[in-house]
Design an enzyme around this catalytic site. Structure first.
Site, PDB file in Angstrom:
ATOM      1  CG  ASP A  34      -0.200  -0.024   2.531  1.00 58.74           C
ATOM      2  OD1 ASP A  34       1.065  -0.096   2.506  1.00 58.74           O
ATOM      3  OD2 ASP A  34      -0.851   0.056   3.578  1.00 58.74           O
ATOM      4  CG  HIS A 122      16.431  29.431   3.128  1.00 57.82           C
ATOM      5  ND1 HIS A 122      17.090  29.987   2.048  1.00 57.82           N
ATOM      6  CD2 HIS A 122      15.388  30.232   3.388  1.00 57.82           C
ATOM      7  CE1 HIS A 122      16.451  31.069   1.667  1.00 57.82           C
ATOM      8  NE2 HIS A 122      15.417  31.243   2.463  1.00 57.82           N
ATOM      9  CE  LYS A 187      13.333  44.132  -6.563  1.00 55.89           C
ATOM     10  NZ  LYS A 187      12.220  43.635  -5.832  1.00 55.89           N
ATOM     11  CB  SER A 218      14.965  25.817  -5.984  1.00 50.43           C
ATOM     12  OG  SER A 218      13.842  24.976  -6.067  1.00 50.43           O
TER      13      SER A 218
HETATM   14  C1  R5P Z   1      16.216  32.484  -1.575  1.00 54.01           C
HETATM   15  O1  R5P Z   1      16.001  33.151  -0.584  1.00 54.01           O
HETATM   16  C2  R5P Z   1      17.296  31.469  -1.658  1.00 54.01           C
HETATM   17  O2  R5P Z   1      18.475  31.902  -1.062  1.00 54.01           O
HETATM   18  C3  R5P Z   1      17.560  31.084  -3.086  1.00 54.01           C
HETATM   19  O3  R5P Z   1      17.959  32.241  -3.792  1.00 54.01           O
HETATM   20  C4  R5P Z   1      16.316  30.526  -3.723  1.00 54.01           C
HETATM   21  O4  R5P Z   1      15.778  29.506  -2.922  1.00 54.01           O
HETATM   22  C5  R5P Z   1      16.634  29.977  -5.093  1.00 54.01           C
HETATM   23  O5  R5P Z   1      15.462  29.502  -5.660  1.00 54.01           O
HETATM   24  P1  R5P Z   1      15.278  29.479  -7.220  1.00 54.01           P
HETATM   25  O6  R5P Z   1      16.452  28.746  -7.778  1.00 54.01           O
HETATM   26  O7  R5P Z   1      13.981  28.755  -7.408  1.00 54.01           O
HETATM   27  O8  R5P Z   1      15.212  30.889  -7.696  1.00 54.01           O
END
Ligand code: R5P
Length: 289
Positions: A34, A122, A187, A218
């Site tokens: 399962d 993180h 920015k 990511s």
């Molecule tokens: C954000 O605060 C992290 O330090 C990374 O910059 C983020 O998790 C990267 O994610 P992705 O590759 O999806 O932009």
């Protein structure tokens, strides 16, 4: 003492065992028809249990909890090594109603094994892992990334860039190892008619080799954007590096055509995970003895 692991990253676990001079014993991990997990867990008086929580976090978390609970119940002295701690990025209710996954994960770990070693968690808003898990330790692989870059990549007039303010700490560490400048993107130029643009905070990148460093890649959106800005500002050769390379959602395709190197540590196994992260944990464990 032995090292064992869940199914997420046995390579890391074996490397750690070798560095610690102890035996690696594999757990037997299977499923009932399962879909429930069925795990047979090796143990010793002291057991180091390695489980990364990347790419298949729900299954890997369940493996970890089952194994921790069993080991604790048998009186083994357990250290959980979690090379990549998933669910840490949702550390607030950014939009009303969102479950705060970091709180949940921290409560579970606290309950089953508060003696945990993690890598570059993180912690953008939390700051210190001790606020979430008082006995946990957060070790950094940034020095290993710096040393790897120094040994394997040739640079001309390099500069290390963090894509945002949080990443300045890592850019600075790596720049110290490469003996070069560092900067971050911020920015700039707000006005009613112009959308804010990201720019280097203080340095001119023209004609320089650039290393962009982040904790996690990511989907690659953050790094791809940083690469674009670096190019726009005249960067020559661009290398990108991170502690945790998840590379999901077509991340590599967004970055690869524009950079010379993509590098990650092996907290998450994968094609670009060329930098061994286990030495950071082994060093900590050897000092703890
Ligand atoms: C954000 O605060 C992290 O330090 C990374 O910059 C983020 O998790 C990267 O994610 P992705 O590759 O999806 O932009």
């Amino acid at each position: 003492m032995i090292v064992t692991s869940g199914s997420s990253n046995p390579t890391f676990a074996k490397d750690l065992a070798r560095l610690m001079g102890v035996e690696y014993k594999a757990a037997r991990i299977g499923h009932f028809p399962d879909g429930e997990l069925h795990i047979t867990v090796p143990r010793d008086k002291e057991t180091i249990l390695v489980q990364s929580l990347a790419l298949n976090p729900n299954e890997y978390m369940m493996e970890l909890l089952l194994m921790l609970d069993y080991l604790e119940s048998k009186g083994s002295e357990v250290t959980a090594v979690i090379p990549y701690l998933a669910y840490a990025r949702q550390d607030e209710e950014f939009h009303s109603g969102e479950a705060i996954s970091f709180h949940t994960i921290a409560k579970l770990l606290q309950h089953y094994c508060d003696n945990a070693i993690m890598i570059d968690v993180h912690l953008h808003r939390i700051g210190n892992i001790k606020k979430m898990l008082p006995k946990a330790v957060n070790v950094s692989v940034m020095p290993l990334i710096g040393e790897y870059l120094k040994r394997h990549v040739k640079f001309q007039n390099p500069v290390v860039i963090g894509p945002d303010e949080e990443s300045e700490q890592w850019a600075k560490q790596i720049a110290n190892i490469l003996n070069c400048d560092h900067d971050i993107f911020i920015k700039k130029r707000f006005s009613s008619t112009k959308v804010a643009e990201m720019e280097p905070k203080s340095l001119n990148l023209k004609g320089r080799d650039v290393v962009i460093i982040d904790d996690i890649i990511s989907t690659g959106g953050t790094i791809a954007n940083a690469v674009k800005i670096a190019k726009k500002h005249g960067a020559k050769k661009i290398s990108v590096a991170c502690a945790h390379g998840l590379f999901v959602g077509g991340a590599v395709g967004k970055i690869k055509p524009y950079v010379s190197n993509i590098l990650s540590t092996d907290t998450v196994p994968g094609k670009y995970s060329k930098i061994r992260a286990a030495p950071a944990v082994a060093n900590y464990l050897k000092k703890r003895k």
